[in-house]
Motif scaffolding. Structure first.
Motif, PDB file in Angstrom:
ATOM      1  N   ASP A   1      -6.824  -3.837 -15.741  1.00 43.19           N
ATOM      2  CA  ASP A   1      -7.038  -2.305 -16.128  1.00 43.19           C
ATOM      3  C   ASP A   1      -6.579  -1.372 -15.304  1.00 43.19           C
ATOM      4  O   ASP A   1      -5.928  -0.265 -15.736  1.00 43.19           O
ATOM      5  CB  ASP A   1      -8.794  -2.607 -15.276  1.00 43.19           C
ATOM      6  CG  ASP A   1      -8.942  -3.173 -16.239  1.00 43.19           C
ATOM      7  OD1 ASP A   1      -9.832  -2.803 -17.193  1.00 43.19           O
ATOM      8  OD2 ASP A   1     -10.691  -3.487 -15.196  1.00 43.19           O
ATOM      9  N   CYS A   2      -6.079  -1.726 -14.204  1.00 46.24           N
ATOM     10  CA  CYS A   2      -5.130  -1.410 -13.211  1.00 46.24           C
ATOM     11  C   CYS A   2      -3.684  -2.302 -12.148  1.00 46.24           C
ATOM     12  O   CYS A   2      -4.078  -3.753 -11.979  1.00 46.24           O
ATOM     13  CB  CYS A   2      -5.622  -0.688 -12.844  1.00 46.24           C
ATOM     14  SG  CYS A   2      -4.068   0.726 -11.987  1.00 46.24           S
ATOM     15  N   THR A   3      -3.043  -2.036 -12.312  1.00 37.38           N
ATOM     16  CA  THR A   3      -1.938  -2.998 -11.752  1.00 37.38           C
ATOM     17  C   THR A   3      -0.361  -2.521 -10.602  1.00 37.38           C
ATOM     18  O   THR A   3      -0.648  -1.380 -11.113  1.00 37.38           O
ATOM     19  CB  THR A   3      -0.540  -4.277 -12.216  1.00 37.38           C
ATOM     20  OG1 THR A   3      -1.436  -4.768 -13.108  1.00 37.38           O
ATOM     21  CG2 THR A   3      -0.526  -4.969 -11.033  1.00 37.38           C
ATOM     22  N   LEU A   4      -0.793  -2.363  -9.406  1.00 33.21           N
ATOM     23  CA  LEU A   4      -0.754  -0.699  -8.826  1.00 33.21           C
ATOM     24  C   LEU A   4       0.483  -1.418  -7.857  1.00 33.21           C
ATOM     25  O   LEU A   4       0.450  -2.974  -7.975  1.00 33.21           O
ATOM     26  CB  LEU A   4      -1.416  -0.775  -7.137  1.00 33.21           C
ATOM     27  CG  LEU A   4      -2.114  -0.932  -7.347  1.00 33.21           C
ATOM     28  CD1 LEU A   4      -3.774  -0.747  -8.374  1.00 33.21           C
ATOM     29  CD2 LEU A   4      -3.207  -0.070  -5.914  1.00 33.21           C
ATOM     30  N   SER A   5       1.716  -1.207  -7.724  1.00 36.70           N
ATOM     31  CA  SER A   5       2.682  -0.845  -7.330  1.00 36.70           C
ATOM     32  C   SER A   5       2.859  -1.070  -5.441  1.00 36.70           C
ATOM     33  O   SER A   5       3.020   0.532  -5.095  1.00 36.70           O
ATOM     34  CB  SER A   5       4.619  -0.516  -8.089  1.00 36.70           C
ATOM     35  OG  SER A   5       4.254  -0.530  -9.018  1.00 36.70           O
ATOM     36  N   LEU A   6       2.865  -1.522  -5.034  1.00 31.32           N
ATOM     37  CA  LEU A   6       2.787  -1.824  -3.122  1.00 31.32           C
ATOM     38  C   LEU A   6       3.943  -2.338  -2.631  1.00 31.32           C
ATOM     39  O   LEU A   6       4.862  -2.669  -2.880  1.00 31.32           O
ATOM     40  CB  LEU A   6       1.765  -3.153  -3.112  1.00 31.32           C
ATOM     41  CG  LEU A   6       0.334  -3.115  -3.538  1.00 31.32           C
ATOM     42  CD1 LEU A   6      -0.090  -4.217  -3.455  1.00 31.32           C
ATOM     43  CD2 LEU A   6      -0.529  -1.634  -3.585  1.00 31.32           C
TER      44      LEU A   6
ATOM     45  N   GLY B   1       2.789   4.596  -5.116  1.00 26.29           N
ATOM     46  CA  GLY B   1       1.876   5.363  -6.148  1.00 26.29           C
ATOM     47  C   GLY B   1       2.976   5.210  -7.487  1.00 26.29           C
ATOM     48  O   GLY B   1       2.393   6.066  -9.086  1.00 26.29           O
ATOM     49  N   VAL B   2       2.674   4.282  -8.084  1.00 25.76           N
ATOM     50  CA  VAL B   2       3.081   3.544  -9.463  1.00 25.76           C
ATOM     51  C   VAL B   2       2.578   2.663  -9.787  1.00 25.76           C
ATOM     52  O   VAL B   2       2.220   1.797  -9.262  1.00 25.76           O
ATOM     53  CB  VAL B   2       4.646   3.533  -9.782  1.00 25.76           C
ATOM     54  CG1 VAL B   2       5.366   3.004 -11.297  1.00 25.76           C
ATOM     55  CG2 VAL B   2       5.739   4.370  -8.748  1.00 25.76           C
ATOM     56  N   TYR B   3       2.203   2.930 -10.764  1.00 22.48           N
ATOM     57  CA  TYR B   3       0.701   1.657 -12.340  1.00 22.48           C
ATOM     58  C   TYR B   3       1.227   1.693 -13.287  1.00 22.48           C
ATOM     59  O   TYR B   3       1.742   2.295 -14.102  1.00 22.48           O
ATOM     60  CB  TYR B   3      -1.118   2.466 -11.677  1.00 22.48           C
ATOM     61  CG  TYR B   3      -0.805   3.194 -10.355  1.00 22.48           C
ATOM     62  CD1 TYR B   3      -1.789   2.519  -9.083  1.00 22.48           C
ATOM     63  CD2 TYR B   3      -0.518   4.707  -9.883  1.00 22.48           C
ATOM     64  CE1 TYR B   3      -2.161   3.479  -8.239  1.00 22.48           C
ATOM     65  CE2 TYR B   3      -0.685   5.674  -8.940  1.00 22.48           C
ATOM     66  CZ  TYR B   3      -1.712   4.382  -8.001  1.00 22.48           C
ATOM     67  OH  TYR B   3      -2.095   5.443  -6.663  1.00 22.48           O
TER      68      TYR B   3
ATOM     69  N   PHE C   1       1.521  -5.904  -7.087  1.00 19.39           N
ATOM     70  CA  PHE C   1       2.740  -6.170  -7.579  1.00 19.39           C
ATOM     71  C   PHE C   1       3.213  -5.879  -6.738  1.00 19.39           C
ATOM     72  O   PHE C   1       3.668  -4.697  -6.623  1.00 19.39           O
ATOM     73  CB  PHE C   1       2.959  -5.500  -9.213  1.00 19.39           C
ATOM     74  CG  PHE C   1       4.301  -6.110  -9.124  1.00 19.39           C
ATOM     75  CD1 PHE C   1       5.286  -6.611  -9.400  1.00 19.39           C
ATOM     76  CD2 PHE C   1       5.436  -4.473  -9.495  1.00 19.39           C
ATOM     77  CE1 PHE C   1       6.074  -7.542  -9.763  1.00 19.39           C
ATOM     78  CE2 PHE C   1       7.010  -5.003  -9.779  1.00 19.39           C
ATOM     79  CZ  PHE C   1       7.410  -6.296  -9.849  1.00 19.39           C
ATOM     80  N   VAL C   2       3.629  -6.160  -5.596  1.00 21.24           N
ATOM     81  CA  VAL C   2       4.824  -6.229  -4.815  1.00 21.24           C
ATOM     82  C   VAL C   2       5.656  -5.864  -4.834  1.00 21.24           C
ATOM     83  O   VAL C   2       6.392  -7.023  -5.645  1.00 21.24           O
ATOM     84  CB  VAL C   2       4.491  -6.978  -3.759  1.00 21.24           C
ATOM     85  CG1 VAL C   2       5.304  -6.958  -2.630  1.00 21.24           C
ATOM     86  CG2 VAL C   2       3.231  -7.117  -3.028  1.00 21.24           C
ATOM     87  N   GLN C   3       6.686  -5.049  -4.442  1.00 20.57           N
ATOM     88  CA  GLN C   3       8.330  -4.531  -4.381  1.00 20.57           C
ATOM     89  C   GLN C   3       8.790  -3.921  -3.614  1.00 20.57           C
ATOM     90  O   GLN C   3       8.965  -2.822  -3.230  1.00 20.57           O
ATOM     91  CB  GLN C   3       8.620  -3.584  -5.945  1.00 20.57           C
ATOM     92  CG  GLN C   3       8.054  -4.731  -7.180  1.00 20.57           C
ATOM     93  CD  GLN C   3       9.280  -5.340  -8.096  1.00 20.57           C
ATOM     94  OE1 GLN C   3       9.830  -4.328  -8.551  1.00 20.57           O
ATOM     95  NE2 GLN C   3       9.583  -5.943  -7.969  1.00 20.57           N
ATOM     96  N   ASP C   4       9.907  -4.595  -2.414  1.00 20.67           N
ATOM     97  CA  ASP C   4      10.334  -3.851  -1.783  1.00 20.67           C
ATOM     98  C   ASP C   4      11.544  -3.848  -2.088  1.00 20.67           C
ATOM     99  O   ASP C   4      12.970  -3.808  -2.208  1.00 20.67           O
ATOM    100  CB  ASP C   4      10.919  -5.481  -0.193  1.00 20.67           C
ATOM    101  CG  ASP C   4      10.950  -4.518   1.029  1.00 20.67           C
ATOM    102  OD1 ASP C   4      10.947  -3.549   1.109  1.00 20.67           O
ATOM    103  OD2 ASP C   4      11.564  -5.257   1.594  1.00 20.67           O
ATOM    104  N   GLU C   5      11.278  -2.324  -2.736  1.00 19.82           N
ATOM    105  CA  GLU C   5      12.307  -1.623  -3.429  1.00 19.82           C
ATOM    106  C   GLU C   5      12.324  -0.262  -2.425  1.00 19.82           C
ATOM    107  O   GLU C   5      11.700  -0.480  -2.058  1.00 19.82           O
ATOM    108  CB  GLU C   5      12.566  -1.024  -4.778  1.00 19.82           C
ATOM    109  CG  GLU C   5      12.377  -2.901  -5.712  1.00 19.82           C
ATOM    110  CD  GLU C   5      14.172  -3.323  -5.730  1.00 19.82           C
ATOM    111  OE1 GLU C   5      14.706  -2.842  -4.929  1.00 19.82           O
ATOM    112  OE2 GLU C   5      13.715  -4.497  -6.395  1.00 19.82           O
TER     113      GLU C   5
END
Length: 232
Positions: A128-133, A170-172, A207-211
């Motif tokens: 339903d929703c995937t959060l960028s972490l 804050g990117v979904y 969704f973990v992104q070290d960016e």
């Protein structure tokens, strides 16, 4: 891959008034260009080609800028007559979407995520929703998100000091078709009234992104953006 994005661009720069008066936050000048320029440039680079701007406060500044600089971009506007909260703004903007899954992000935050990988995880899980972490160390400005082993959301923790943790960047990726059918009020917070209330009942993943990540909502980070985004 997700190629359509809702950009929340109606935010007031209340904490930036000392440095940016009378402009929506996303239009604050950074290294000679409105901050929104960097957000759009990142999304274009990652293959996004349809944009829906959720606007309200001082929206003529945003519309004029986009018409001048991005005349060939596929742009639509979702206009709030009164503030609806982040959730209400997203729900209203979803009426303009043409895809099942879309990106949703804030126009005053730049998080250089890999849209292709986010899309893949979201679609694989039929989420339903995937959060960028974003992993962070030694902070007190954000709450943290905890994940289960399968990357589903386990909990949301309040703002306080953390030595380390994953923050909601804050990117979904959002299933817009499903989201518009949720029984939610006209005015509501996407974070508090949807994510935090529904994560145990809906398919929500992280969704973990070290960016690269910057949120220009406070003067110190706005000043930092001036230096860091010259290279971008």
């Amino acid at each position: 891959m997700i190629k359509e994005a809702i950009i929340l661009a109606g935010g007031l720069g209340t904490r930036l008034r000392s440095v940016v008066s009378e402009l929506p936050k996303c239009m604050a000048p950074v290294a000679g260009k409105p901050f929104l320029h960097y957000v759009i440039a990142h999304l274009q680079k990652k293959g996004v080609d349809k944009f829906i701007f959720s606007i309200g406060y001082k929206s003529e500044a945003i519309v004029n800028y986009l018409n001048e600089q991005y005349s060939i971009l596929n742009i639509q506007y979702s206009i709030e007559d009164e503030p609806l909260g982040t959730g209400g703004a997203i729900k209203l903007a979803c009426n303009k979407t043409t895809e099942k899954n879309i990106l949703v992000l804030n126009g005053d935050t730049l998080f250089s995520i890999d849209v292709l990988k986010l899309s893949a995880l979201h679609e694989l899980n039929n989420a339903d929703c995937t959060l960028s972490l974003k992993p962070m160390q030694n902070f007190d400005r954000y709450g943290v998100v905890e994940l289960n082993n399968d990357l589903s959301v386990a909990s949301f923790k309040e703002k306080q000091f953390y030595k380390s943790g994953l923050i909601n960047g804050g990117v979904y990726a959002l299933n817009a078709e499903k989201f518009v059918t949720e029984k939610l009020p006209e005015k509501f917070s996407f974070e508090k009234d949807y994510l935090e209330k529904f994560y145990t009942k809906r398919k929500m993943y992280g969704f973990v992104q070290d960016e690269y990540f910057i949120d220009i909502g406070i003067p110190e980070d706005y000043e930092r953006a001036q230096k860091e985004l010259i290279e971008k």
